[in-house]
Design an enzyme around this catalytic site. Sequence first.
Site, short mmCIF file in Angstrom:
data_model
loop_
_atom_site.label_atom_id
_atom_site.label_comp_id
_atom_site.label_asym_id
_atom_site.label_seq_id
_atom_site.Cartn_x
_atom_site.Cartn_y
_atom_site.Cartn_z
N CYS B 91 0.84 -1.20 0.00
CA CYS B 91 0.00 0.00 0.00
C CYS B 91 0.87 1.24 0.00
CB CYS B 91 -0.93 0.02 1.21
SG CYS B 91 -2.14 1.33 1.07
N VAL B 92 0.91 1.92 -1.10
CA VAL B 92 1.63 3.18 -1.24
C VAL B 92 0.69 4.16 -1.92
CG1 VAL B 92 3.81 4.19 -2.00
CG2 VAL B 92 3.58 1.72 -1.96
#
Lengths: 301, 204
Positions: B91-92
């Site tokens: 998750c970025v």
Amino acid sequence: MNPAGDDSATTTTTTTTEAADGDLQRALEASLRDVGTMSAQEQDRLTIDQLNDIVATIAQEQPMVGAKVGISEALAAEYAENPMKGFALGIDILNAKYSAMRRVRKDGNCFYRGFLYRYLEALVLAQQQQPTTIPELVRIREVVKGSKKKLLDVGYDESAMDMFWEMFAELLDQVPSLTPDALHLKLNDEQGVSNHVVWFCRALSATQIKLNADRFAPFIMGEDGLADVDKFCRTEVEPVNHECEQVQIIALTEMLQVPVTIEYLDASGHPSSIVFPEGAHPTVKLLYRPGHYDILYDTTD
Amino acid sequence: MIGWAKRLRKELQEVRQLSVEDEPDIFLRVHEDSLLEWRAWIRGPHDTPYADGVFELEIKVTTEYPLSPPTVRFATPVFHPNVHGVTGEVCVDILKSEWTPAWTLLAACRAVRAVLEHPNADSPLNCDAGNLIRRGALEEFEDLARTAVAEHALREIPSSGATPSPGSDKPRLRGKHQGSCFYWHYLLALSPIFGVLIMQAVSG
């Protein structure tokens, strides 16, 4: 060099708009209601998936830019049931002033898309009547040619930007061979250059903001009261489908040196028009209703 | 969309020209000659539990690229709050809501590497890792992260990219045996916490 200048930036930001493509925003809010039990990252993921779905649905239902339609024909029915009678009054005023409009897809790109479409259409029409390249086409080619250095100067990666820059330059090169109908097809082609040249307008807008960070900073204050110009460009200008505020409009009109008139239609009954930069005589005229831009045509167009 | 091939060829050209000195901690290359699939190896950042490891990333691109972001997942199992323990999904922000076509695949790899350095425990994909950090059990978190590095990560970035990494062919954590092994490790480390919780429950 800079047609808008400090003064116009100051006067226009007082009317900063609620930038949100209404449909997109409402659907998003609805989609967010029942997600209380998920982890924040799962929620993010869901939101983005839903946003993508909404954008995909909008893409199926609305052309990028619609056909020319009469003002009251297009708008009257839309506001017939609206209890705020100011809209109907406003539509009458617009109907007297403008001959037609084109609806622009409500995907968050409406300002950039409408602006670019109308500018290129006017360019194609003007060029069609002349045997040699018109001065405006020569000028805009030079501006775009010179923009590459500016993009790199503010830190954009050449390998990321080249394709967009080339597509925009190629489109301008094609202007003499295009008819308005051919341009319309080109800018409505989902598989073609349309979304790329629209995004390039975002990059141009962001570049102008970064090049003039001191001047734009006061208008892009963050929640913490600090103006982080790079962050603003990264989160508010560059992302595809992110709605446009006046800062971006001012920046794009400055960068391309193409002015724009915006007619604001609201419930007041008195549409107000704002010209960027002040005192210019734009060919490109857009209709703004809270959250969305469409293209307007003068009675003389 | 016609842009993707043009753009990816440009990016490929650029990463081929990069020397180890230019980009010592990231090695990015096309996977099996398809411009739509890439692999990257990133070195764990210094002063993190990942420092001794090299992690393989699987990068997939659609023909909507670069208007749509690439998808990136860890092919090497990694214990981190923002990396899914089973799928390797990471998750970025810049690969999700904040993606912009101004980013490149190399920039995406740098962002993923930055996530290893700055875990965000507030919105975890791996809740176990997130909870340890949130409770301040940093030592346990780091032990588990190091254990996973020792077990799964590579030691060095593959020199040419031609050598398949030992990790890449292994079944991932969804492999039953490996999965239970992995979770067993951190269940053990979590046991003091459970102990404390049980004690509190009993004494309360």
